[in-house]
Design a protein around this motif. Structure first.
Motif, PDB file in Angstrom:
ATOM      1  N   ASN A 237     107.298 122.534 -44.552  1.00  0.00           N
ATOM      2  CA  ASN A 237     106.276 122.341 -43.519  1.00  0.00           C
ATOM      3  C   ASN A 237     104.872 122.623 -44.049  1.00  0.00           C
ATOM      4  O   ASN A 237     103.971 122.936 -43.274  1.00  0.00           O
ATOM      5  CB  ASN A 237     106.569 123.259 -42.322  1.00  0.00           C
ATOM      6  CG  ASN A 237     107.897 122.933 -41.665  1.00  0.00           C
ATOM      7  OD1 ASN A 237     108.120 121.812 -41.243  1.00  0.00           O
ATOM      8  ND2 ASN A 237     108.790 123.915 -41.611  1.00  0.00           N
TER       9      ASN A 237
ATOM     10  N   ASP B 260     108.174 124.582 -49.632  1.00  0.00           N
ATOM     11  CA  ASP B 260     107.908 124.730 -48.193  1.00  0.00           C
ATOM     12  C   ASP B 260     107.996 123.363 -47.515  1.00  0.00           C
ATOM     13  O   ASP B 260     107.178 122.479 -47.779  1.00  0.00           O
ATOM     14  CB  ASP B 260     106.515 125.328 -48.004  1.00  0.00           C
ATOM     15  CG  ASP B 260     106.201 125.701 -46.550  1.00  0.00           C
ATOM     16  OD1 ASP B 260     106.833 125.133 -45.641  1.00  0.00           O
ATOM     17  OD2 ASP B 260     105.317 126.556 -46.336  1.00  0.00           O
TER      18      ASP B 260
ATOM     19  N   HIS C 219     112.109 127.631 -43.607  1.00  0.00           N
ATOM     20  CA  HIS C 219     111.079 127.124 -42.704  1.00  0.00           C
ATOM     21  C   HIS C 219     109.694 127.183 -43.330  1.00  0.00           C
ATOM     22  O   HIS C 219     108.780 126.480 -42.887  1.00  0.00           O
ATOM     23  CB  HIS C 219     111.080 127.936 -41.400  1.00  0.00           C
ATOM     24  CG  HIS C 219     110.272 127.343 -40.299  1.00  0.00           C
ATOM     25  ND1 HIS C 219     110.627 126.174 -39.650  1.00  0.00           N
ATOM     26  CD2 HIS C 219     109.108 127.737 -39.736  1.00  0.00           C
ATOM     27  CE1 HIS C 219     109.716 125.886 -38.726  1.00  0.00           C
ATOM     28  NE2 HIS C 219     108.778 126.821 -38.759  1.00  0.00           N
ATOM     29  N   GLY C 220     109.507 128.034 -44.346  1.00  0.00           N
ATOM     30  CA  GLY C 220     108.219 128.081 -45.013  1.00  0.00           C
ATOM     31  C   GLY C 220     107.793 129.481 -45.395  1.00  0.00           C
ATOM     32  O   GLY C 220     108.424 130.474 -45.028  1.00  0.00           O
TER      33      GLY C 220
END
Length: 282
Positions: A270, A268, A37-38
């Motif tokens: 996002n 990443d 998700h990051g």
């Protein structure tokens, strides 16, 4: 958010911890149901555990999060109170209701203690050391300026620190929220139609005594207008320059952080910024 370099938060906390107690901070890769998700900054909460470990402060001692419940739009003060500006430690009146909008209490009691600090700063500044662990507040003040951290007591909103009473009866501060340090937060005074953001040149050449004549920042006025306390502030400033900039230690450390997290940032899904932003912003 607001930090393409991704080193402001973790790097600033590391500097602050050299000179006063502050939360631990590092990086965390976050996965949700197995999907990346990051990369996030992972910062220790300022709570009773941190205060018990780093200070002699019991859970029943007065404790405040010094961040107001509003942004710039100062609330109409209750009857008998004067207008306040953030969590500035201004004396707003004798009634504890005067302070409710400006601070978030985290203990069962303590409003009278907070009012007494504000009253002392305003009316008996020579007695400040009887209520504040003053050297820690001097370090906080110098660090905010040195880090060009205007999203703090130093800047327009006067916020983002904690204040709590130790067992010796003196209040001490804990700093927080550094994602906009190093000049990322552009407001040294509240914005208005005729007041532009603080320019990059002014942020680079920030006055080390910013706030000394600002009646809305009584803590800075008390520190910087007392000859002894002002010399302590300047000595702290010099120490930080020598131990972080003159010797190149801060530059090297932030480059090390970026080396560690480059792949996590690049992958990443996002990300708010490009890989070029990440490199250039350092």
């Amino acid at each position: 958010a607001k930090d393409p370099s991704f080193v402001r938060e973790v790097g600033s906390y590391e500097v602050v911890r050299k000179y006063m107690a502050a939360p631990q901070a590092n990086y965390a890769q976050v996965f949700i149901n197995g999907d990346y998700h990051g990369l996030y900054a992972n910062v220790e909460s300022v709570n009773k555990n941190l205060l018990a470990e780093s200070f002699l402060s019991d859970t029943d001692n007065s404790r405040f999060e010094c961040s107001p419940s509003y942004n710039f739009d100062y609330p109409t003060p209750p009857f008998g109170c004067t207008e306040g500006h953030g969590s500035s430690l201004e004396y707003l009146g004798d009634g504890i209701i005067c302070y409710f909008d400006h601070y978030q209490i985290q203990s069962m009691t303590g409003w009278e203690d907070l009012r007494d600090v504000a009253n002392t700063l305003a009316n008996n500044p020579q007695d400040t050391r009887s209520l504040l662990d003053l050297d820690r507040f001097i370090w906080m003040s110098a660090l905010n300026n040195w880090l060009v951290n205007l999203d703090s007591y130093l800047g327009a909103e006067t916020q983002n620190y904690y204040m709590f009473k130790q067992d010796n009866g003196l209040f001490a501060p804990v700093m927080e929220d550094f994602n906009e340090s190093f000049g990322r937060y552009p407001w040294s005074i509240p914005p208005s139609d005729n007041q532009p953001q603080t320019s990059e040149a002014d942020l680079i050449g920030l006055n080390p005594f910013l706030g000394e004549s600002n009646v809305q920042k009584p803590l800075l006025g008390v520190i910087l207008n007392d000859p002894t306390w002002r010399r302590m502030y300047v000595a702290h400033f010099r120490t930080m320059l020598e131990e972080n900039v003159v010797n190149g230690a801060l530059q090297n450390r932030l480059e090390d952080f970026q080396d560690i997290i480059t792949n996590s940032v690049s992958n990443d899904p996002n990300s708010l910024y490009s890989d070029g932003d990440f490199i250039d912003n350092l």
